[in-house]
Scaffold this motif. Structure first.
Motif, PDB file in Angstrom:
ATOM      1  N   SER A  60       0.840  -1.204   0.000  1.00 31.79           N
ATOM      2  CA  SER A  60       0.000   0.000   0.000  1.00 31.79           C
ATOM      3  C   SER A  60       0.875   1.253   0.000  1.00 31.79           C
ATOM      4  O   SER A  60       0.576   2.228  -0.693  1.00 31.79           O
ATOM      5  CB  SER A  60      -0.961  -0.005   1.185  1.00 31.79           C
ATOM      6  OG  SER A  60      -0.245   0.146   2.390  1.00 31.79           O
ATOM      7  N   ASP A  61       1.990   1.239   0.754  1.00 41.60           N
ATOM      8  CA  ASP A  61       2.915   2.371   0.737  1.00 41.60           C
ATOM      9  C   ASP A  61       3.491   2.578  -0.658  1.00 41.60           C
ATOM     10  O   ASP A  61       3.618   3.710  -1.130  1.00 41.60           O
ATOM     11  CB  ASP A  61       4.054   2.156   1.731  1.00 41.60           C
ATOM     12  CG  ASP A  61       3.604   2.307   3.176  1.00 41.60           C
ATOM     13  OD1 ASP A  61       4.390   1.908   4.059  1.00 41.60           O
ATOM     14  OD2 ASP A  61       2.499   2.823   3.425  1.00 41.60           O
ATOM     15  N   LEU A  62       3.844   1.493  -1.315  1.00 39.76           N
ATOM     16  CA  LEU A  62       4.391   1.579  -2.667  1.00 39.76           C
ATOM     17  C   LEU A  62       3.367   2.178  -3.619  1.00 39.76           C
ATOM     18  O   LEU A  62       3.693   3.057  -4.424  1.00 39.76           O
ATOM     19  CB  LEU A  62       4.832   0.188  -3.146  1.00 39.76           C
ATOM     20  CG  LEU A  62       5.440   0.123  -4.550  1.00 39.76           C
ATOM     21  CD1 LEU A  62       6.716   0.941  -4.606  1.00 39.76           C
ATOM     22  CD2 LEU A  62       5.713  -1.314  -4.934  1.00 39.76           C
ATOM     23  N   ASN A  63       2.124   1.749  -3.523  1.00 37.32           N
ATOM     24  CA  ASN A  63       1.080   2.313  -4.382  1.00 37.32           C
ATOM     25  C   ASN A  63       0.876   3.797  -4.085  1.00 37.32           C
ATOM     26  O   ASN A  63       0.652   4.594  -5.010  1.00 37.32           O
ATOM     27  CB  ASN A  63      -0.226   1.539  -4.198  1.00 37.32           C
ATOM     28  CG  ASN A  63      -0.154   0.157  -4.806  1.00 37.32           C
ATOM     29  OD1 ASN A  63       0.598  -0.056  -5.747  1.00 37.32           O
ATOM     30  ND2 ASN A  63      -0.913  -0.782  -4.282  1.00 37.32           N
ATOM     31  N   ASN A  64       0.932   4.180  -2.824  1.00 36.08           N
ATOM     32  CA  ASN A  64       0.816   5.598  -2.470  1.00 36.08           C
ATOM     33  C   ASN A  64       1.946   6.412  -3.084  1.00 36.08           C
ATOM     34  O   ASN A  64       1.719   7.508  -3.610  1.00 36.08           O
ATOM     35  CB  ASN A  64       0.814   5.778  -0.949  1.00 36.08           C
ATOM     36  CG  ASN A  64      -0.461   5.276  -0.303  1.00 36.08           C
ATOM     37  OD1 ASN A  64      -1.477   5.141  -0.980  1.00 36.08           O
ATOM     38  ND2 ASN A  64      -0.411   4.997   0.987  1.00 36.08           N
ATOM     39  N   PHE A  65       3.167   5.878  -3.016  1.00 37.12           N
ATOM     40  CA  PHE A  65       4.308   6.587  -3.612  1.00 37.12           C
ATOM     41  C   PHE A  65       4.158   6.696  -5.127  1.00 37.12           C
ATOM     42  O   PHE A  65       4.490   7.726  -5.718  1.00 37.12           O
ATOM     43  CB  PHE A  65       5.623   5.885  -3.259  1.00 37.12           C
ATOM     44  CG  PHE A  65       6.076   6.117  -1.853  1.00 37.12           C
ATOM     45  CD1 PHE A  65       6.367   5.050  -1.027  1.00 37.12           C
ATOM     46  CD2 PHE A  65       6.215   7.399  -1.339  1.00 37.12           C
ATOM     47  CE1 PHE A  65       6.774   5.249   0.275  1.00 37.12           C
ATOM     48  CE2 PHE A  65       6.624   7.614  -0.040  1.00 37.12           C
ATOM     49  CZ  PHE A  65       6.895   6.530   0.777  1.00 37.12           C
ATOM     50  N   LYS A  66       3.662   5.647  -5.753  1.00 39.59           N
ATOM     51  CA  LYS A  66       3.458   5.694  -7.207  1.00 39.59           C
ATOM     52  C   LYS A  66       2.432   6.751  -7.585  1.00 39.59           C
ATOM     53  O   LYS A  66       2.634   7.517  -8.537  1.00 39.59           O
ATOM     54  CB  LYS A  66       3.010   4.315  -7.716  1.00 39.59           C
ATOM     55  CG  LYS A  66       4.118   3.302  -7.802  1.00 39.59           C
ATOM     56  CD  LYS A  66       3.606   1.978  -8.345  1.00 39.59           C
ATOM     57  CE  LYS A  66       4.705   0.949  -8.416  1.00 39.59           C
ATOM     58  NZ  LYS A  66       4.204  -0.347  -8.901  1.00 39.59           N
ATOM     59  N   SER A  67       1.311   6.800  -6.863  1.00 38.90           N
ATOM     60  CA  SER A  67       0.283   7.799  -7.184  1.00 38.90           C
ATOM     61  C   SER A  67       0.804   9.203  -6.914  1.00 38.90           C
ATOM     62  O   SER A  67       0.516  10.132  -7.677  1.00 38.90           O
ATOM     63  CB  SER A  67      -0.990   7.515  -6.389  1.00 38.90           C
ATOM     64  OG  SER A  67      -0.742   7.649  -5.003  1.00 38.90           O
ATOM     65  N   GLU A  68       1.590   9.372  -5.849  1.00 37.41           N
ATOM     66  CA  GLU A  68       2.192  10.675  -5.552  1.00 37.41           C
ATOM     67  C   GLU A  68       3.122  11.094  -6.683  1.00 37.41           C
ATOM     68  O   GLU A  68       3.125  12.247  -7.123  1.00 37.41           O
ATOM     69  CB  GLU A  68       2.955  10.583  -4.230  1.00 37.41           C
ATOM     70  CG  GLU A  68       3.635  11.859  -3.772  1.00 37.41           C
ATOM     71  CD  GLU A  68       2.655  12.831  -3.138  1.00 37.41           C
ATOM     72  OE1 GLU A  68       3.014  14.019  -3.081  1.00 37.41           O
ATOM     73  OE2 GLU A  68       1.555  12.440  -2.741  1.00 37.41           O
ATOM     74  N   HIS A  69       3.905  10.157  -7.165  1.00 36.83           N
ATOM     75  CA  HIS A  69       4.829  10.441  -8.260  1.00 36.83           C
ATOM     76  C   HIS A  69       4.073  10.821  -9.528  1.00 36.83           C
ATOM     77  O   HIS A  69       4.443  11.770 -10.221  1.00 36.83           O
ATOM     78  CB  HIS A  69       5.727   9.219  -8.511  1.00 36.83           C
ATOM     79  CG  HIS A  69       6.790   9.482  -9.534  1.00 36.83           C
ATOM     80  ND1 HIS A  69       6.561   9.381 -10.866  1.00 36.83           N
ATOM     81  CD2 HIS A  69       8.084   9.875  -9.393  1.00 36.83           C
ATOM     82  CE1 HIS A  69       7.648   9.686 -11.531  1.00 36.83           C
ATOM     83  NE2 HIS A  69       8.598   9.982 -10.642  1.00 36.83           N
ATOM     84  N   LYS A  70       3.017  10.095  -9.856  1.00 32.93           N
ATOM     85  CA  LYS A  70       2.215  10.425 -11.043  1.00 32.93           C
ATOM     86  C   LYS A  70       1.597  11.812 -10.906  1.00 32.93           C
ATOM     87  O   LYS A  70       1.553  12.579 -11.855  1.00 32.93           O
ATOM     88  CB  LYS A  70       1.115   9.379 -11.233  1.00 32.93           C
ATOM     89  CG  LYS A  70       1.614   8.072 -11.782  1.00 32.93           C
ATOM     90  CD  LYS A  70       0.489   7.077 -11.950  1.00 32.93           C
ATOM     91  CE  LYS A  70       0.999   5.730 -12.418  1.00 32.93           C
ATOM     92  NZ  LYS A  70      -0.083   4.751 -12.527  1.00 32.93           N
ATOM     93  N   ARG A  71       1.112  12.131  -9.696  1.00 31.46           N
ATOM     94  CA  ARG A  71       0.500  13.435  -9.472  1.00 31.46           C
ATOM     95  C   ARG A  71       1.529  14.536  -9.670  1.00 31.46           C
ATOM     96  O   ARG A  71       1.257  15.544 -10.316  1.00 31.46           O
ATOM     97  CB  ARG A  71      -0.087  13.503  -8.065  1.00 31.46           C
ATOM     98  CG  ARG A  71      -0.844  14.807  -7.775  1.00 31.46           C
ATOM     99  CD  ARG A  71      -1.383  14.841  -6.358  1.00 31.46           C
ATOM    100  NE  ARG A  71      -0.339  14.778  -5.339  1.00 31.46           N
ATOM    101  CZ  ARG A  71       0.418  15.801  -4.961  1.00 31.46           C
ATOM    102  NH1 ARG A  71       0.292  16.968  -5.524  1.00 31.46           N
ATOM    103  NH2 ARG A  71       1.319  15.650  -4.022  1.00 31.46           N
TER     104      ARG A  71
END
Length: 169
Positions: free
Chosen positions: A25-36
């Motif tokens: 879940s942390d990894l997915n959060n970081f990915k979405s943050e990066h995309k944003r």
């Protein structure tokens, strides 16, 4: 890693699977943050293009702001990369720790099993017998050395006597 966690004992498996879900879940959060952040950068570039069509003074101020924004974005990207690298290192370290704990558990089980058996008692008896045999071999070796030395001395004396009587005639 997921397969390894599932193949462990139930009490360890539950803890590891919970941690694994948390990390995913942390990894997915970081990915979405990066995309944003990446989409924000492209929107900022379009906005800057619109502002550049304005006045010359606004252009120099905009260029200065753009430079600072680019530096900030670069720092943010570097920080993101460091966080990703730290996370990867942390996961590798955790995997190594789990592996070491498993090895220690297996070694503990081996030691407990060895203690339960009477194999260790027989080893002590075998060591005592071996010590006696080695002591006897050492004594025989010393005795044989003395016997051979005395034979050599007798032969040297005999040769000396034979030479003495041969040369004296």
């Amino acid at each position: 890693m997921d397969l390894e966690a599932r193949s462990l004992q139930p009490n360890v498996k539950a803890v590891l699977l919970a941690k694994l879900r948390e990390y995913k879940s942390d990894l997915n959060n970081f990915k979405s943050e990066h995309k944003r952040l990446a989409s924000a950068n492209s929107n900022q570039a379009a906005r800057d293009d619109l502002l550049e069509s304005g006045m010359v003074d606004a252009m120099s101020v905009s260029a200065n702001q753009r430079g600072r924004l680019m530096m900030s974005t670069e720092r943010l990207n570097e920080s993101s990369d460091r966080i990703k690298e730290s996370r990867r290192t942390m996961l590798e370290t955790e995997e190594l720790g789990v592996s070491i704990l498993q090895d220690l558990h297996q070694q503990r089980q081996s030691l407990l099993h060895a203690n339960d058996t009477n194999k260790l008692h027989g080893v002590d008896d075998n060591i005592s017998k071996s010590k006696k045999i080695l002591t006897n071999m050492s004594r025989r070796m010393s005795r044989n050395k003395w016997i051979i030395s005395s034979i050599i001395v007798v032969l040297v004396v005999a040769i000396a006597l034979i030479l003495y009587f041969k040369l004296s005639k």
